[in-house]
Design an enzyme around this catalytic site. Sequence first.
Site, PDB file in Angstrom:
ATOM      1  CG  ASP A  15      70.697  -1.263  20.923  1.00  0.00           C
ATOM      2  OD1 ASP A  15      69.665  -0.568  20.927  1.00  0.00           O
ATOM      3  OD2 ASP A  15      71.531  -1.259  20.001  1.00  0.00           O
ATOM      4  CE  LYS A  18      68.346   2.786  26.265  1.00  0.00           C
ATOM      5  NZ  LYS A  18      69.296   1.883  25.582  1.00  0.00           N
ATOM      6  N   GLY A  19      63.978  -0.550  27.194  1.00  0.00           N
ATOM      7  CA  GLY A  19      62.538  -0.607  26.942  1.00  0.00           C
ATOM      8  C   GLY A  19      61.885  -1.678  27.786  1.00  0.00           C
ATOM      9  CG  ASN A  40      68.973   8.496  18.216  1.00  0.00           C
ATOM     10  OD1 ASN A  40      67.910   8.735  18.773  1.00  0.00           O
ATOM     11  ND2 ASN A  40      70.121   9.001  18.630  1.00  0.00           N
ATOM     12  N   GLY A  42      65.657   2.614  19.640  1.00  0.00           N
ATOM     13  CA  GLY A  42      64.736   1.521  19.330  1.00  0.00           C
ATOM     14  C   GLY A  42      64.580   0.723  20.606  1.00  0.00           C
ATOM     15  CG  HIS A  43      63.860   2.290  23.916  1.00  0.00           C
ATOM     16  ND1 HIS A  43      63.695   3.320  24.799  1.00  0.00           N
ATOM     17  CD2 HIS A  43      65.119   2.434  23.433  1.00  0.00           C
ATOM     18  CE1 HIS A  43      64.798   4.050  24.845  1.00  0.00           C
ATOM     19  NE2 HIS A  43      65.675   3.535  24.017  1.00  0.00           N
ATOM     20  CD  GLN A 226      70.212   7.596  21.791  1.00  0.00           C
ATOM     21  OE1 GLN A 226      70.024   8.635  22.401  1.00  0.00           O
ATOM     22  NE2 GLN A 226      69.323   7.081  20.985  1.00  0.00           N
ATOM     23  N   GLY A 304      68.485  -2.388  11.955  1.00  0.00           N
ATOM     24  CA  GLY A 304      68.657  -3.794  11.581  1.00  0.00           C
ATOM     25  C   GLY A 304      70.119  -4.204  11.416  1.00  0.00           C
ATOM     26  CG  LEU A 334      72.033 -14.221  33.930  1.00  0.00           C
ATOM     27  CD1 LEU A 334      73.456 -13.665  33.943  1.00  0.00           C
ATOM     28  CD2 LEU A 334      71.514 -14.326  35.366  1.00  0.00           C
ATOM     29  CG  ASP A 335      67.841 -15.048  28.520  1.00  0.00           C
ATOM     30  OD1 ASP A 335      68.007 -13.900  28.992  1.00  0.00           O
ATOM     31  OD2 ASP A 335      67.373 -15.238  27.377  1.00  0.00           O
ATOM     32  N   GLY A 417      64.789 -13.441  29.963  1.00  0.00           N
ATOM     33  CA  GLY A 417      64.081 -13.603  28.692  1.00  0.00           C
ATOM     34  C   GLY A 417      63.463 -12.257  28.348  1.00  0.00           C
TER      35      GLY A 417
HETATM   36  P1  GDP Z   1      66.948  -0.778  24.368  1.00  0.00           P
HETATM   37  O1  GDP Z   1      67.261   0.069  23.190  1.00  0.00           O
HETATM   38  O2  GDP Z   1      67.910  -0.566  25.498  1.00  0.00           O
HETATM   39  O3  GDP Z   1      65.532  -0.681  24.816  1.00  0.00           O
HETATM   40  O4  GDP Z   1      67.167  -2.294  23.890  1.00  0.00           O
HETATM   41  P2  GDP Z   1      66.688  -2.948  22.482  1.00  0.00           P
HETATM   42  O5  GDP Z   1      65.228  -3.119  22.524  1.00  0.00           O
HETATM   43  O6  GDP Z   1      67.275  -2.200  21.350  1.00  0.00           O
HETATM   44  O7  GDP Z   1      67.464  -4.312  22.530  1.00  0.00           O
HETATM   45  C1  GDP Z   1      67.274  -5.232  23.557  1.00  0.00           C
HETATM   46  C2  GDP Z   1      66.820  -6.579  22.949  1.00  0.00           C
HETATM   47  O8  GDP Z   1      66.986  -7.597  23.901  1.00  0.00           O
HETATM   48  C3  GDP Z   1      65.361  -6.598  22.574  1.00  0.00           C
HETATM   49  O9  GDP Z   1      65.208  -7.432  21.456  1.00  0.00           O
HETATM   50  C4  GDP Z   1      64.688  -7.218  23.795  1.00  0.00           C
HETATM   51  O10 GDP Z   1      63.469  -7.895  23.487  1.00  0.00           O
HETATM   52  C5  GDP Z   1      65.736  -8.200  24.217  1.00  0.00           C
HETATM   53  N1  GDP Z   1      65.795  -8.462  25.674  1.00  0.00           N
HETATM   54  C6  GDP Z   1      65.687  -7.567  26.684  1.00  0.00           C
HETATM   55  N2  GDP Z   1      65.871  -8.179  27.871  1.00  0.00           N
HETATM   56  C7  GDP Z   1      66.115  -9.478  27.604  1.00  0.00           C
HETATM   57  C8  GDP Z   1      66.423 -10.617  28.423  1.00  0.00           C
HETATM   58  O11 GDP Z   1      66.522 -10.543  29.642  1.00  0.00           O
HETATM   59  N3  GDP Z   1      66.635 -11.798  27.747  1.00  0.00           N
HETATM   60  C9  GDP Z   1      66.555 -11.903  26.404  1.00  0.00           C
HETATM   61  N4  GDP Z   1      66.789 -13.097  25.835  1.00  0.00           N
HETATM   62  N5  GDP Z   1      66.261 -10.855  25.604  1.00  0.00           N
HETATM   63  C10 GDP Z   1      66.059  -9.669  26.201  1.00  0.00           C
HETATM   64  P1  IMO Z   2      68.807   2.835  22.016  1.00  0.00           P
HETATM   65  O1  IMO Z   2      68.012   3.916  22.720  1.00  0.00           O
HETATM   66  C1  IMO Z   2      72.561   1.758  20.106  1.00  0.00           C
HETATM   67  C2  IMO Z   2      74.635   4.917  17.876  1.00  0.00           C
HETATM   68  C3  IMO Z   2      74.728   4.824  16.372  1.00  0.00           C
HETATM   69  C4  IMO Z   2      76.043   5.535  16.142  1.00  0.00           C
HETATM   70  C5  IMO Z   2      76.019   6.653  17.181  1.00  0.00           C
HETATM   71  C6  IMO Z   2      75.548   7.989  16.634  1.00  0.00           C
HETATM   72  O2  IMO Z   2      67.965   1.887  21.235  1.00  0.00           O
HETATM   73  O3  IMO Z   2      69.749   2.189  22.972  1.00  0.00           O
HETATM   74  P2  IMO Z   2      73.169   8.938  15.914  1.00  0.00           P
HETATM   75  O4  IMO Z   2      72.192   8.453  14.889  1.00  0.00           O
HETATM   76  O5  IMO Z   2      72.641   9.002  17.303  1.00  0.00           O
HETATM   77  O6  IMO Z   2      73.847  10.231  15.515  1.00  0.00           O
HETATM   78  O7  IMO Z   2      74.348   7.824  15.893  1.00  0.00           O
HETATM   79  O8  IMO Z   2      75.147   6.211  18.201  1.00  0.00           O
HETATM   80  N1  IMO Z   2      73.261   4.851  18.434  1.00  0.00           N
HETATM   81  C7  IMO Z   2      72.774   3.798  19.106  1.00  0.00           C
HETATM   82  N2  IMO Z   2      73.329   2.595  19.379  1.00  0.00           N
HETATM   83  N3  IMO Z   2      71.345   2.056  20.580  1.00  0.00           N
HETATM   84  C8  IMO Z   2      70.788   3.268  20.341  1.00  0.00           C
HETATM   85  O9  IMO Z   2      69.635   3.663  20.910  1.00  0.00           O
HETATM   86  C9  IMO Z   2      71.495   4.187  19.537  1.00  0.00           C
HETATM   87  N4  IMO Z   2      71.233   5.438  19.083  1.00  0.00           N
HETATM   88  C10 IMO Z   2      72.324   5.826  18.424  1.00  0.00           C
HETATM   89  O10 IMO Z   2      74.768   3.490  15.963  1.00  0.00           O
HETATM   90  O11 IMO Z   2      77.115   4.691  16.478  1.00  0.00           O
HETATM   91 MG    MG Z   3      67.690  -0.136  21.155  1.00  0.00          MG
END
Ligand code: GDP
Ligand code: IMO
Ligand code: MG
Length: 428
Positions: A15, A18-19, A40, A42-43, A226, A304, A334-335, A417
């Site tokens: 999280d 990356k997305g 698993n 969520g990007h 991940q 969630g 950073l924001d 942002g």
């Molecule tokens: P990922 O799994 O690595 O792709 O990351 P997620 O999408 O699960 O979580 C990143 C969250 O941070 C998402 O809600 C993005 O919209 C948000 N996000 C990403 N980059 C920024 C940033 O530079 N600033 C802010 N405020 N939000 C960001």
């Molecule tokens: P993205 O790609 C954050 C965590 C789960 C749990 C552990 C094992 O959005 O960054 P699993 O279902 O893979 O067997 O769970 O890994 N986990 C993540 N945490 N971001 C993810 O994906 C994750 N995918 C799995 O919360 O601790």
């Molecule tokens: Mg994610």
Amino acid sequence: MKGRVEAVVGAQWGDEGKGRVVDALGGKVDVFARYQGGANAGHTVLVDGQKYVFHLLPSGMLYPCKTCIIGNGVVVDPDQLLNELKELQDQGKDRARLVISGAAHVVMPYHKKIDKAQESLRSKGRKIGTTGRGIGPAYVDKYSRCGIRVEDLLDGEALREKLEYNLDEKNMYLTKIFGAEPLAFSEVYEAAVKWGKALAPYVEDASLVIDEAIREGKGVLFEGAQGTLLDIDHGTYPFVTSSSPVAAGGCVGLGTGPGVVDRVIGVVKAYCTRVGEGPFPTEDTGEAGAALREKGGEYGATTGRPRRCGWLDLVALRYAVRVNGMSSIALTKLDVLTGMGTIPVCTGYEIDGQHEEHFPSGVYRQGRAKPVYERLEGWSEDISRCREFEQLPLKARKYVEHIEEASGIPVNLIGVGPGRDQTILRNF
Ligand code: GDP
Ligand code: IMO
Ligand code: MG
């Protein structure tokens, strides 16, 4: 001329953003390729005010005329994938050509059941906090050589034979060990045949598609899911996922040699979060951590769940640089640190009274690591409209430069942002 290949990997516990980084780089990329993990992930991508969350599809799906690959290293939940695809199709946004490797494994209904049953039986302290998406059990079958691959879904007879073998065993496991209901063969088989029909148009030799793209001089991006500290080998085992998010996993999970990768970009959140159980040395369970969660919207994009929040861990970052061969940082959010007052960053650990500068191996030492903090001055100016490094307040620039010094590699992208354009590119 060889096409440029870049790997975008999570440098922390997932999280990191990356997305959005993949999306921000998308204009220069021809082929986007997911190499491990499954639903698993969520990007999140925010384009023109609309939010998209990709679980299995690569984050480049919104770009027209590009190729998006789901590699052999991914475990595919067909229902999830087809739903995601349909949602995009309904909005007219499935713009890229989708390629799915026939060698990718399928997450079957029993994998999800076993994942949830195993997790509910784990005692306190042993729970992993999985996403319940069947990831662990699907990879178990892959490595015990009984897994069902996407290509098996296309061949009714091979599928029947493999499924019979699997379901006999899984039903025994579900009923005798977990006291759960068995799954009916006909239901699972019929669903799997339907998946095969729906996925067939997308099944191709992904390794060959990537090789041809590289030979044609096209830009290829490996999209990790991940993060490093959730890696099955290099993460905080056993509180990890069941695949290899590190950059080397990209080659295995897509069928390329390691020599093709030109740059490894580690995505680093300006602070740290973790969802699920396991060691997190810089976790802040107090008010400041809660403030990060609210300000950063730190709730899982897949489940969630509220994310655990804490401060930037430079020990873990240096480790991520090493195990990924990272040569560039994309610093996100950073924001979110704006107006936080002084900002702690962890420069070392104290473990059993000893100073430690390297990320320790083993969950027991990781769990006992106490962060040693340096406090950096914060800033209060809104930075969400900055598009050049020089527009950032001095103290925000110092924060970035501190990260570069501690990690030994440059910060080439800064997120101010969530929007596609809310990025600062530096010598990219
Ligand atoms: P990922 O799994 O690595 O792709 O990351 P997620 O999408 O699960 O979580 C990143 C969250 O941070 C998402 O809600 C993005 O919209 C948000 N996000 C990403 N980059 C920024 C940033 O530079 N600033 C802010 N405020 N939000 C960001
Ligand atoms: P993205 O790609 C954050 C965590 C789960 C749990 C552990 C094992 O959005 O960054 P699993 O279902 O893979 O067997 O769970 O890994 N986990 C993540 N945490 N971001 C993810 O994906 C994750 N995918 C799995 O919360 O601790
Ligand atoms: Mg994610």
